[in-house]
Design a protein around this motif. Structure first.
Motif, PDB file in Angstrom:
ATOM      1  N   MET A  22       0.817  -1.194   0.000  1.00  0.00           N
ATOM      2  CA  MET A  22       0.000   0.000   0.000  1.00  0.00           C
ATOM      3  C   MET A  22       0.867   1.266   0.000  1.00  0.00           C
ATOM      4  O   MET A  22       0.531   2.233  -0.654  1.00  0.00           O
ATOM      5  CB  MET A  22      -0.921   0.012   1.220  1.00  0.00           C
ATOM      6  CG  MET A  22      -2.019  -1.035   1.191  1.00  0.00           C
ATOM      7  SD  MET A  22      -3.153  -0.805  -0.170  1.00  0.00           S
ATOM      8  CE  MET A  22      -4.086   0.561   0.412  1.00  0.00           C
ATOM      9  N   LEU A  23       1.969   1.229   0.754  1.00  0.00           N
ATOM     10  CA  LEU A  23       2.837   2.400   0.840  1.00  0.00           C
ATOM     11  C   LEU A  23       3.449   2.723  -0.518  1.00  0.00           C
ATOM     12  O   LEU A  23       3.478   3.885  -0.933  1.00  0.00           O
ATOM     13  CB  LEU A  23       3.938   2.173   1.878  1.00  0.00           C
ATOM     14  CG  LEU A  23       4.953   3.302   2.021  1.00  0.00           C
ATOM     15  CD1 LEU A  23       4.269   4.557   2.541  1.00  0.00           C
ATOM     16  CD2 LEU A  23       6.084   2.873   2.933  1.00  0.00           C
ATOM     17  N   ARG A  24       3.909   1.709  -1.220  1.00  0.00           N
ATOM     18  CA  ARG A  24       4.516   1.937  -2.537  1.00  0.00           C
ATOM     19  C   ARG A  24       3.505   2.488  -3.532  1.00  0.00           C
ATOM     20  O   ARG A  24       3.826   3.385  -4.303  1.00  0.00           O
ATOM     21  CB  ARG A  24       5.114   0.640  -3.080  1.00  0.00           C
ATOM     22  CG  ARG A  24       6.407   0.305  -2.437  1.00  0.00           C
ATOM     23  CD  ARG A  24       6.995  -0.947  -3.048  1.00  0.00           C
ATOM     24  NE  ARG A  24       8.407  -0.937  -2.746  1.00  0.00           N
ATOM     25  CZ  ARG A  24       9.339  -1.145  -3.634  1.00  0.00           C
ATOM     26  NH1 ARG A  24       9.047  -1.418  -4.861  1.00  0.00           N
ATOM     27  NH2 ARG A  24      10.606  -1.104  -3.287  1.00  0.00           N
ATOM     28  N   ALA A  25       2.310   1.957  -3.531  1.00  0.00           N
ATOM     29  CA  ALA A  25       1.275   2.453  -4.441  1.00  0.00           C
ATOM     30  C   ALA A  25       0.927   3.898  -4.103  1.00  0.00           C
ATOM     31  O   ALA A  25       0.734   4.724  -5.005  1.00  0.00           O
ATOM     32  CB  ALA A  25       0.037   1.572  -4.365  1.00  0.00           C
ATOM     33  N   ALA A  26       0.868   4.229  -2.832  1.00  0.00           N
ATOM     34  CA  ALA A  26       0.568   5.602  -2.423  1.00  0.00           C
ATOM     35  C   ALA A  26       1.674   6.551  -2.866  1.00  0.00           C
ATOM     36  O   ALA A  26       1.399   7.639  -3.395  1.00  0.00           O
ATOM     37  CB  ALA A  26       0.377   5.675  -0.915  1.00  0.00           C
ATOM     38  N   LEU A  44       9.667  -0.462 -11.553  1.00  0.00           N
ATOM     39  CA  LEU A  44      10.783  -0.801 -10.674  1.00  0.00           C
ATOM     40  C   LEU A  44      10.325  -1.630  -9.477  1.00  0.00           C
ATOM     41  O   LEU A  44      11.066  -2.481  -8.989  1.00  0.00           O
ATOM     42  CB  LEU A  44      11.491   0.472 -10.210  1.00  0.00           C
ATOM     43  CG  LEU A  44      12.202   1.244 -11.319  1.00  0.00           C
ATOM     44  CD1 LEU A  44      12.764   2.548 -10.780  1.00  0.00           C
ATOM     45  CD2 LEU A  44      13.290   0.414 -11.955  1.00  0.00           C
ATOM     46  N   TRP A  45       9.113  -1.393  -9.011  1.00  0.00           N
ATOM     47  CA  TRP A  45       8.561  -2.194  -7.922  1.00  0.00           C
ATOM     48  C   TRP A  45       8.418  -3.637  -8.382  1.00  0.00           C
ATOM     49  O   TRP A  45       8.746  -4.576  -7.660  1.00  0.00           O
ATOM     50  CB  TRP A  45       7.226  -1.610  -7.516  1.00  0.00           C
ATOM     51  CG  TRP A  45       6.508  -2.331  -6.407  1.00  0.00           C
ATOM     52  CD1 TRP A  45       7.024  -3.223  -5.530  1.00  0.00           C
ATOM     53  CD2 TRP A  45       5.139  -2.176  -6.061  1.00  0.00           C
ATOM     54  NE1 TRP A  45       6.053  -3.645  -4.661  1.00  0.00           N
ATOM     55  CE2 TRP A  45       4.887  -3.018  -4.961  1.00  0.00           C
ATOM     56  CE3 TRP A  45       4.094  -1.422  -6.562  1.00  0.00           C
ATOM     57  CZ2 TRP A  45       3.644  -3.123  -4.357  1.00  0.00           C
ATOM     58  CZ3 TRP A  45       2.861  -1.527  -5.956  1.00  0.00           C
ATOM     59  CH2 TRP A  45       2.646  -2.361  -4.866  1.00  0.00           C
ATOM     60  N   GLN A  46       7.925  -3.811  -9.603  1.00  0.00           N
ATOM     61  CA  GLN A  46       7.747  -5.158 -10.130  1.00  0.00           C
ATOM     62  C   GLN A  46       9.084  -5.875 -10.314  1.00  0.00           C
ATOM     63  O   GLN A  46       9.162  -7.091 -10.211  1.00  0.00           O
ATOM     64  CB  GLN A  46       7.005  -5.084 -11.458  1.00  0.00           C
ATOM     65  CG  GLN A  46       6.178  -6.276 -11.771  1.00  0.00           C
ATOM     66  CD  GLN A  46       5.272  -6.017 -12.964  1.00  0.00           C
ATOM     67  OE1 GLN A  46       5.628  -5.287 -13.872  1.00  0.00           O
ATOM     68  NE2 GLN A  46       4.124  -6.639 -12.967  1.00  0.00           N
ATOM     69  N   ARG A  47      10.128  -5.121 -10.595  1.00  0.00           N
ATOM     70  CA  ARG A  47      11.459  -5.708 -10.769  1.00  0.00           C
ATOM     71  C   ARG A  47      12.164  -5.974  -9.448  1.00  0.00           C
ATOM     72  O   ARG A  47      13.296  -6.452  -9.441  1.00  0.00           O
ATOM     73  CB  ARG A  47      12.316  -4.804 -11.640  1.00  0.00           C
ATOM     74  CG  ARG A  47      11.837  -4.765 -13.067  1.00  0.00           C
ATOM     75  CD  ARG A  47      12.772  -3.992 -13.923  1.00  0.00           C
ATOM     76  NE  ARG A  47      12.308  -4.009 -15.303  1.00  0.00           N
ATOM     77  CZ  ARG A  47      12.937  -3.432 -16.288  1.00  0.00           C
ATOM     78  NH1 ARG A  47      14.071  -2.791 -16.069  1.00  0.00           N
ATOM     79  NH2 ARG A  47      12.453  -3.482 -17.506  1.00  0.00           N
ATOM     80  N   GLY A  48      11.548  -5.604  -8.336  1.00  0.00           N
ATOM     81  CA  GLY A  48      12.083  -5.931  -7.028  1.00  0.00           C
ATOM     82  C   GLY A  48      13.048  -4.907  -6.443  1.00  0.00           C
ATOM     83  O   GLY A  48      13.798  -5.232  -5.527  1.00  0.00           O
ATOM     84  N   TRP A  49      13.049  -3.692  -6.942  1.00  0.00           N
ATOM     85  CA  TRP A  49      13.932  -2.662  -6.401  1.00  0.00           C
ATOM     86  C   TRP A  49      13.455  -2.251  -5.013  1.00  0.00           C
ATOM     87  O   TRP A  49      12.259  -2.204  -4.743  1.00  0.00           O
ATOM     88  CB  TRP A  49      13.918  -1.441  -7.303  1.00  0.00           C
ATOM     89  CG  TRP A  49      14.733  -1.568  -8.552  1.00  0.00           C
ATOM     90  CD1 TRP A  49      14.751  -2.613  -9.413  1.00  0.00           C
ATOM     91  CD2 TRP A  49      15.630  -0.605  -9.072  1.00  0.00           C
ATOM     92  NE1 TRP A  49      15.598  -2.352 -10.454  1.00  0.00           N
ATOM     93  CE2 TRP A  49      16.153  -1.125 -10.269  1.00  0.00           C
ATOM     94  CE3 TRP A  49      16.033   0.651  -8.674  1.00  0.00           C
ATOM     95  CZ2 TRP A  49      17.068  -0.437 -11.043  1.00  0.00           C
ATOM     96  CZ3 TRP A  49      16.942   1.340  -9.440  1.00  0.00           C
ATOM     97  CH2 TRP A  49      17.451   0.788 -10.610  1.00  0.00           C
ATOM     98  N   PRO A  50      14.376  -1.885  -4.114  1.00  0.00           N
ATOM     99  CA  PRO A  50      13.967  -1.363  -2.805  1.00  0.00           C
ATOM    100  C   PRO A  50      13.259  -0.017  -2.956  1.00  0.00           C
ATOM    101  O   PRO A  50      13.487   0.712  -3.925  1.00  0.00           O
ATOM    102  CB  PRO A  50      15.276  -1.202  -2.035  1.00  0.00           C
ATOM    103  CG  PRO A  50      16.361  -1.662  -2.908  1.00  0.00           C
ATOM    104  CD  PRO A  50      15.813  -2.026  -4.234  1.00  0.00           C
ATOM    105  N   ILE A  51      12.444   0.319  -1.989  1.00  0.00           N
ATOM    106  CA  ILE A  51      11.583   1.496  -2.104  1.00  0.00           C
ATOM    107  C   ILE A  51      12.373   2.803  -2.235  1.00  0.00           C
ATOM    108  O   ILE A  51      12.003   3.687  -3.012  1.00  0.00           O
ATOM    109  CB  ILE A  51      10.579   1.557  -0.932  1.00  0.00           C
ATOM    110  CG1 ILE A  51       9.500   2.590  -1.211  1.00  0.00           C
ATOM    111  CG2 ILE A  51      11.279   1.827   0.368  1.00  0.00           C
ATOM    112  CD1 ILE A  51       8.327   2.502  -0.270  1.00  0.00           C
ATOM    113  N   GLY A  52      13.470   2.934  -1.525  1.00  0.00           N
ATOM    114  CA  GLY A  52      14.259   4.161  -1.592  1.00  0.00           C
ATOM    115  C   GLY A  52      14.909   4.362  -2.948  1.00  0.00           C
ATOM    116  O   GLY A  52      14.848   5.450  -3.534  1.00  0.00           O
TER     117      GLY A  52
END
Length: 96
Positions: free
Chosen positions: A1-5, A55-63
């Motif tokens: 949820m945090l990443r989507a926000a 990038l989220w789908q590729r598994g990158w860290p949030i930062g």
């Protein structure tokens, strides 16, 4: 949820910016031309959101993905501006 926000907040703020500019609560000094500033913001927001999700789908860290997405949006706006400037200066739009 945090990443989507994080990915969608800039895009969701576009109508807020439009309302603030149109109502006169936010004045950038250009009168009705202030609304033109929303086009680069909107382009940046779309590129940021797309890049964030990829990038989220590729598994990158949030930062790292957030920083890279900011850069992708910034470069996209610069390229769009350069392209529009080149079209205007070179007469590519049909008039020579």
């Amino acid at each position: 949820m945090l990443r989507a926000a994080i990915a969608l907040i800039p895009l969701a703020l576009t109508p807020v910016w439009l309302h603030l500019i149109a109502s006169g609560a936010l004045d950038l000094g250009g009168g009705e031309k202030d609304v033109i500033w929303l086009f680069p913001w909107l382009l940046w927001s779309v590129l940021f959101a797309i890049s964030s999700f990829v990038l989220w789908q590729r598994g990158w860290p949030i930062g790292r993905s957030t920083g890279r997405s900011v850069a992708v949006g910034f470069v996209g706006v610069l390229l769009a501006g350069a392209l529009l400037a080149a079209i205007g200066q070179l007469g590519v739009g049909g008039r020579f």
